[in-house]
Design an enzyme around this catalytic site. Structure first.
Site, PDB file in Angstrom:
ATOM      1  N   ASP A 263      88.350  74.557  33.363  1.00  0.00           N
ATOM      2  CA  ASP A 263      86.912  74.773  33.488  1.00  0.00           C
ATOM      3  C   ASP A 263      86.306  73.444  33.957  1.00  0.00           C
ATOM      4  OD1 ASP A 263      84.379  75.786  33.448  1.00  0.00           O
ATOM      5  OD2 ASP A 263      84.490  76.610  31.429  1.00  0.00           O
TER       6      ASP A 263
HETATM    7  C1  BGC Z   1      81.503  77.379  33.206  1.00  0.00           C
HETATM    8  C2  BGC Z   1      82.409  78.201  34.103  1.00  0.00           C
HETATM    9  C3  BGC Z   1      82.079  77.964  35.529  1.00  0.00           C
HETATM   10  C4  BGC Z   1      82.163  76.479  35.807  1.00  0.00           C
HETATM   11  C5  BGC Z   1      81.916  76.128  37.238  1.00  0.00           C
HETATM   12  C6  BGC Z   1      81.425  75.924  33.630  1.00  0.00           C
HETATM   13  O1  BGC Z   1      80.423  75.265  32.928  1.00  0.00           O
HETATM   14  O2  BGC Z   1      81.968  77.458  31.890  1.00  0.00           O
HETATM   15  O3  BGC Z   1      82.277  79.546  33.798  1.00  0.00           O
HETATM   16  O4  BGC Z   1      82.929  78.701  36.365  1.00  0.00           O
HETATM   17  O5  BGC Z   1      81.191  75.824  35.004  1.00  0.00           O
HETATM   18  O6  BGC Z   1      80.721  76.616  37.660  1.00  0.00           O
END
Ligand code: BGC
Length: 704
Positions: free
Chosen positions: A247
């Site tokens: 993530d």
């Molecule tokens: C979120 C993800 C997301 C990523 C990139 C993170 O903060 O948890 O779901 O895909 O950011 O946007």
């Protein structure tokens, strides 16, 4: 320059040879370079911190060899870039129980992703809704593993039709928001494999090619460096051959994450990069770990990049094109759940000459939270605008929570009242904390990270996070009561990512319609639903309780939490708690009769058929829900679980036979002693029901 670029039409053998050549040619630092994103912080700053202003480099890429990087964009309610189509949020789409529609939405997103220069999508979010307070509930499909798996697989394979790599997230047990960076989630073997993981396997078995790890810990180790999760389960047990990426920031803390099975750190090499090179050079990480990760990335990337595209090209005018906007409208119409109706709906246009549309949310472009999944469509039809267009400007009276007397006066002059209540990005959504402190080094990179995280939601904008209250805000309850005091029929429209409790005001409403965050065409859909141009057909993808205490324990600030075996409708049923609205509940303007249920074992599956008849006067869709009841020899085990569903459209008086299949593999329980799967011998009940709490289902049995 050696040109090892992927080319359309390359055969499998050519791809394998090219991947080998990249691995043979690339230096250690180029390989490790493929194992992280790059340039995000700088780009984000340069773009005035506008999330999605450009594609983000998310792994892959060796310039010297002409190997392209992966270009990431987010979802899940549309493409988080440019002015893309804004679909109803994922939870709304969960309520459609329409996997075919979800697949078409995936295809539309795939086209818009390609048209905007990206190759990797974060749209498939399937974490299980354990508790309705979860801030990102709107990004997932509900509380049931089968529904999550079927819908996630449909979206993911739809995206991949256009050779966009879909990533399924967040692996795993990421079902709370505020504490996501620190919380240690514990779960036992059966809970893990029967409740929190099956939907991931479902998506991967369907071909979804990539996985995003979760921020939280599972049983003491961060998911991004959790060997048990990323290697033992994902690769060794499930045979997943694609790549795993972290993530976004703080998804991995130690270079050993690479040995644990993480292939890409996003969005910057904070832990991999030079530190990982040093570990390999120092001998603490094997070079094969790096080669294996690069091979997984390259093999996936080339497979997609070399496949023929269904469209000759992907011009940018396909973004938010007419066909995609029509799909957003279809989804909004199919997702609204009619919770209550004393007969007031559908409204009769001839009788409703004046309509009061009350509530500050009625005029708000309220398509969901302001986190990573935010989509900025070219326009949004609000509830107010939709009803205005439908009835004409002069037919609409307005008012809101700020002036109850004025709202009452509007209601008094109207023939019917629509009150729009619920939440916004302020009360629920992704939570981007400003002072993340997890004991990481105080480097400039980590300061930049914190700054970037703060800014994803935008300074001074709502914070979202886990909901603090499952009720509606007090002033909205007062507004409903004030509207009801007018004596006019009151239709309450709930905008929310998951369950809102209705006990205080339910009896004062003539009808209640939950629309979730209904996307850019939500207002158009609302008008058509309320005035009967289309019958509501959404079904609740979660349980609405009478009392918040009926849900599992939830602590938004927890450092540690146990996810037990019980949640959702299984918990309500096991504990004999009557929900306010059961999972699967949703009324229609038609009535449906079920008969002639048959069930038989055919090899490794059970085949079921049932005749469904529309006994009403209007055309409508019905969602046929098939639950399986287990013999009851194993404890704990749900009394029954959803195992198949189908949406069927029926004209008045029409009957259709619906056929469903349940693979026996989906009926097994996990045996912790052997870490294998077992069928409970005995009589299994095949239950066709209108909801998880239908008092009069059709039941057939099959002995296994
Ligand atoms: C979120 C993800 C997301 C990523 C990139 C993170 O903060 O948890 O779901 O895909 O950011 O946007």
């Amino acid at each position: 320059m050696t040109d090892l670029a992927p080319r359309k039409g390359m055969s499998e053998t050519e791809i394998a040879r090219t991947v080998d050549a990249v691995l043979a040619e690339a230096t250690l630092s180029e390989k490790v370079g493929m194992m992280s994103g790059r340039g995000f912080f700088e780009a984000f700053k340069a773009d005035g911190r506008l999330w999605g202003a450009r594609p983000y480099r998310a792994g892959g890429g060796v310039e010297r060899l002409n190997v392209p990087p992966l270009w990431f964009t987010d979802g899940p309610r549309g493409v988080a870039r440019g002015q893309s189509t804004c679909f109803p949020c994922t939870m709304a789409r969960g309520a459609t129980f329409d996997a075919d529609l979800e697949h078409r939405i995936g295809q539309a997103m795939g086209i818009e992703i390609r048209a905007q220069g990206c190759t990797l999508s974060g749209a498939v979010c399937i974490n299980l809704l354990r508790h309705p307070a979860w801030g990102r509930a709107q990004e997932t499909y509900g509380e049931d593993p089968h529904l999550l798996g079927a819908m996630g697989a449909a979206l993911g394979t739809g995206l991949q039709t256009h050779n966009v790599i879909a990533t399924v997230k967040h692996f795993a047990l990421n079902s709370m928001e505020n504490a996501r960076f620190k919380v240690d989630v514990t779960a036992d073997e059966r809970t893990l494999h029967e409740i929190y993981l099956p939907h991931f396997k479902h998506c991967l078995d369907a071909g979804v090619a990539s996985v995003m790890s979760a921020y939280n810990k599972l049983n003491g180790e961060y998911c991004g460096q959790n060997r048990h999760l990323l290697t033992t389960i994902l690769r060794e047990e499930w045979g997943f051959a694609g790549f795993v990426h972290s993530d976004w920031v703080f998804g991995v803390y130690k270079p050993y994450g690479a040995s644990a099975g993480l292939d890409v750190e996003n969005p910057e090499p904070m832990v991999f990069g030079e530190k990982l090179v040093a570990q390999v050079e120092g001998g603490s990480i094997e070079p094969q770990v790096i080669d294996q990760a690069c091979r997984r990335i390259l093999a996936t990337q080339y497979r997609f990049a070399c496949a023929e595209d269904p469209l000759p090209d992907y011009p940018v005018d396909l973004v938010a094109c007419e066909a995609h906007v029509a799909l957003a409208l279809e989804a909004a119409e199919k997702s609204a759940v009619l919770l209550e109706n004393d007969g007031v709906l559908p409204l009769d246009r001839a009788r409703v000459r004046k309509l009061a549309v009350l509530g500050r949310l009625a005029a708000l472009e309220n398509t969901g939270d302001f986190g990573s999944s935010r989509v900025r469509p070219p326009y949004v039809v609000t509830a107010l605008e939709g009803l205005r267009r439908h009835l004409g400007e002069g037919a609409i009276l307005t008012g809101d929570e700020a002036d109850l007397d004025a709202a009452k006066a509007a209601a008094a002059q109207a023939d019917a009242v629509v009150v729009v209540v619920g939440y916004t990005a302020k009360e629920e959504g992704e939570f981007i904390p400003g002072d993340i402190s997890l004991g990481q080094e105080d480097t400039q990179a980590s300061k930049d990270t914190i700054e970037a995280q703060k800014q994803v939601a935008g300074r001074n904008e709502p914070r979202g996070g886990d909901r603090v209250d499952l009720r509606l805000p007090d002033d909205q309850v007062e507004l409903i009561l004030a509207a009801a005091a007018s004596g006019k029929p009151v239709v309450v429209v709930i905008v929310a990512g998951s369950a809102g409790l209705v006990e205080e005001w339910r009896e004062r409403a003539s009808a209640i319609l939950q629309t979730f965050y209904a996307g850019m065409e939500g207002g158009t859909a609302l008008a058509r639903l309320l005035f009967g141009e289309v019958a509501p057909s959404g079904k609740l993808p979660f349980t609405v309780a009478r009392d918040p205490g009926d849900y599992p324990f939830f602590d938004r600030d927890a450092d540690r939490i146990e996810y037990g075996y019980w949640h959702g409708y299984a918990k309500f049923e096991a504990e004999g708690i009557e929900p306010r609205y059961a999972f699967g509940h949703g009324l229609s303007y038609a009535r449906f009769g079920y008969r002639a249920l048959t069930a038989r074992r055919a090899g490794d599956r059970i085949e079921v058929s049932v005749a469904v008849r529309n006994d009403g006067r209007v055309a409508a869709d019905e969602v046929v829900q098939l639950y399986v009841g287990f013999p009851g020899t194993i404890s704990p085990r749900a009394r029954k679980s959803l195992k198949a569903f189908a949406r069927v459209g029926l004209g008045p008086g029409e009957t259709k036979v619906v056929r469903l299949a349940v693979p026996l593999d989906g009926l097994r329980y996990r045996d912790p002693a052997t870490r294998g799967w077992k069928l409970e011998p005995g009589e299994h009940r095949l239950i066709v029901a209108r909801s998880a709490a239908d008092p009069l289902p059709l039941v057939a049995t099959v002995s296994l």
